[in-house]
Design a protein around this motif. Structure first.
Motif: not given
Lengths: 492, 196
Positions: A351-352, A355-358, A360, B72-74, B76-77, B90, B105-106
């Protein structure tokens, strides 16, 4: 697919894990709820005890002052005599008008000799005859025994206000009890053993004779009561002290038998105070209205204090259960959640990496645990009452037995029987003053029960508690993993 | 589009650097292959440009902005999509739900569009039955195709693929490869042990 749906999918996909989580959480919630229920029930029981047990004030002659006067009056060879001043009704009415005084009960006691019937004979185990109707007391001095009849007359305002009857120690089995309307009548109630022995029934009349003089009284039986089959050693005393030889009447009859100077008086008066917490302020106000050198006004909130202390102990224990289970529950749940989240490192990494936020990700775990919690609270709600009932019963019975042993150790010889021993030179042959209502209501204290009820508020409280537990658990468990970079999470 | 400046990385000590001073520029719409021996740092390099980890030294710029500044999160997303060698699906979901999750998610423009996700899976050879059962019941090759489909469902401008066809048979490899370019001008960075 948002994190809420992910949470649901995760729970559905891993049924075994979800079932175990529900089981563990339910067990923790069950004990927390039981603790909460007992604590709330103890609170309710304490406030009920305030209403039911109540507290009393007793107005009676000041014995200490009377003895002091007696000693001061003693000269050379003359034998001093104790003079007790009966309580005047005018004083009683003034105190009765004070705030928080709910009711009062006048008590006037005396003794008479049975004339148209025979008193119950009481023998000791050694076979020695202690009392035969109207006879002299063995070994006693003549003056005393002459003034002591074989039948004790306890005059009251109403038997429904008298401790022996309110405590259900004595029970009316036939007819009715003495009421306020019996004032100035010769109505009496007698004990069932005496009635059985003499073949007396409601509506019959009996004759008694005053202990001094030759005056006789014709009394009408309006009720029959049953005294407990077990008696204490002091109750099994001679003659009038045997519960079976006690008759209850209106206080006016007892006063009439004692003599005209006792009109509009009482030996003692018990005032019931509506709010036990106010007993001392009522006592203070009452003392201002009476002559304290002649009368004493003593407070008795022992029953209330006893129930309060007992319930406080139960409450304190329940508090400890809540905290203990909450701490243990948090630790156990936190460990389970930590293990669960560690097992899901890979999923967190995936999930990370997307790009899923921590927040969430934490939110997903929180939702999962929230669903588990809702089910667990439901299970606890169903089983909580049962566990709370059982635990509460155990706690109260332990508390009651420890309270009873404390009370007993603090009052040796107190019989609460409404009659004193034959000793002393009570005026006009009174069989002595009783403890009156001094320990009235102790039975109520012992019989206090916890009414354990599961209410929506309890469940909301439990839910709040559960939320706090899962919040702490998830924060502790996920904090370590979510600090790492996605690659580290995926590699490790 | 993507520039690496003096990029360097080591695991334990700086003297044991995996690589140093990597200065590369990736242009939009182009495909790049990173080839090297096992342990040479190909996957690590891809992780850095995918924003999965921060470089020890140097900087990565995306459209003229440091990816650290973007977050980095943004980054990647919104900008990167990754095909992992080990699928990284998953496991408690079906292939379809994996795709729908990635799209959500994206914040893909096809977010919530099941038909789009199903078409993508069909294109990669998965049957309707396979796309609704748990991914763990799929073969390695099928999982790899789901991972590729997941990447293609997202709107990322940069696709990073670490041995994306390693688990595919010869029949399915060409089926995946045409999917990767599609019609959009994406930059692809592939990494493999061989030149095939």
């Amino acid at each position: 697919m948002n994190f809420i749906k992910r949470a649901w999918l995760s729970l559905i996909a891993k049924k075994g894990r979800s079932f175990l989580l529900i089981l563990v959480t339910s067990a923790i919630m069950l004990f927390v709820l039981a603790g909460l229920l007992i604590r709330n029930a103890a609170d309710a029981a304490t406030s009920n005890a305030k209403k039911n047990v109540g507290a009393t004030l007793t107005l009676s002659a000041n014995r200490e002052a009377a003895f002091k006067k007696m000693r001061q009056g003693a000269t050379g060879g003359t034998k001093p005599s104790l003079s007790m001043t009966p309580v005047k009704l005018s004083d009683v009415k003034q105190i009765a008008n004070l705030n928080n005084v709910e009711s009062y009960n006048l008590t006037s006691t005396t003794s008479v000799n049975a004339q148209s019937f025979e008193a119950i004979s009481t023998s000791s185990s050694s076979g020695q005859s202690v009392m035969q109707g109207g006879g002299n007391m063995p070994g006693g001095d003549d003056k005393m025994t002459n003034s002591q009849g074989d039948i004790a007359v306890t005059g009251v305002s109403a038997t429904s206000l008298t401790s022996n009857f309110t405590d259900n120690n004595y029970q009316i089995t036939k007819g009715r009890g003495i009421k306020a309307s019996d004032a100035n009548t010769n109505n009496i109630i007698i004990e069932s053993e005496l009635a059985k022995q003499e073949g007396l029934k409601v509506g019959d009349t009996v004759k008694v004779k005053a202990t001094s003089g030759s005056k006789t009284y014709q009394l009408t039986i309006v009720g029959i009561y049953k005294a407990p089959s077990t008696s204490t050693s002091t109750q099994m005393g001679p003659g009038a002290t045997d519960p079976a030889n006690t008759i209850y009447s209106s206080y006016t009859l007892a006063n009439t038998i004692k003599g005209s100077k006792y009109a509009n008086t009482a030996d003692s008066v018990t005032f019931t105070v509506s709010d036990p917490a106010k007993v001392n302020s009522v006592k203070k106000a009452g003392k201002k209205l009476i002559n304290t050198s002649k009368y004493s006004l003593s407070a008795n909130d022992a029953s209330y204090q006893s129930v309060k202390s007992s319930m406080n102990n139960v409450k304190s224990f329940a508090d400890k259960i809540v905290w203990l289970v909450a701490i243990a529950g948090t630790i156990i749940l936190a460990l389970i959640v930590i293990l669960m989240i560690r097992e899901r490192r890979y999923e967190i990494g995936v999930l990370l990496s997307m790009g899923e936020s921590r927040m969430k990700i934490i939110g997903q775990f929180f939702i999962e645990m929230f669903i588990v919690l809702v089910i667990a609270v439901g299970v606890a709600g169903v089983g909580g009452k049962f566990v709370g009932d059982k635990l509460g019963e155990q706690l109260v019975s332990q508390q009651a037995s420890s309270t009873a042993s404390n009370v007993n150790s603090q009052r040796p010889g107190n019989t609460d029987s409404g009659q004193g021993g034959p000793g002393g030179k009570a005026p006009n042959g009174q069989p002595g003053r009783n403890g009156g209502a001094s320990f009235m209501g102790n039975n109520k204290a012992d019989k206090t029960k916890l009414d354990v009820q599961v209410t929506p508020t309890n469940l909301a409280e439990l839910g709040g508690f559960g939320l706090a537990i899962i919040f702490v658990s998830i924060t502790l468990a996920s904090g370590g993993i979510l600090r790492l970079s996605p690659r580290k999470v995926l590699i490790d | 589009m993507l520039t690496t400046k003096n990029l360097g990385y080591w695991y334990d000590r700086p003297e044991n650097s995996l690589f140093t001073d990597i200065n590369l520029e990736f242009e939009q719409g182009q495909s790049y292959a990173i080839v090297g021996q096992s342990g040479s740092g190909k996957t690590t390099f891809l992780s850095l440009i995918a924003g999965l980890e921060k470089p020890r030294v140097g900087e990565i710029d995306y459209n003229g902005h440091s990816i650290n500044d973007i977050g980095l999160t943004k980054y990647r997303q919104q900008n990167v999509s990754i095909v992992f060698q080990s699928y990284n699906l998953l496991t408690y979901m079906s292939p379809l739900n994996n795709l729908l999750t990635a799209m959500a998610v994206t914040k893909s423009s096809h977010q919530g569009n099941q038909k789009y996700a199903k078409d993508m899976l069909r294109k990669l050879g998965l049957t309707d039955e396979q796309m609704t059962k748990n991914v763990q019941r799929l073969s390695g090759g099928q999982k790899q195709r789901v991972a590729i489909a997941r990447t293609m469902c997202c709107d990322a401008k940069l696709v990073v693929a670490d041995e994306p066809t390693g688990n595919l048979d010869e029949e399915n490899t060409p089926r995946s490869n045409p999917t990767l370019p599609r019609n959009r001008p994406r930059t692809k960075s592939l990494c493999d042990h061989c030149y095939s």
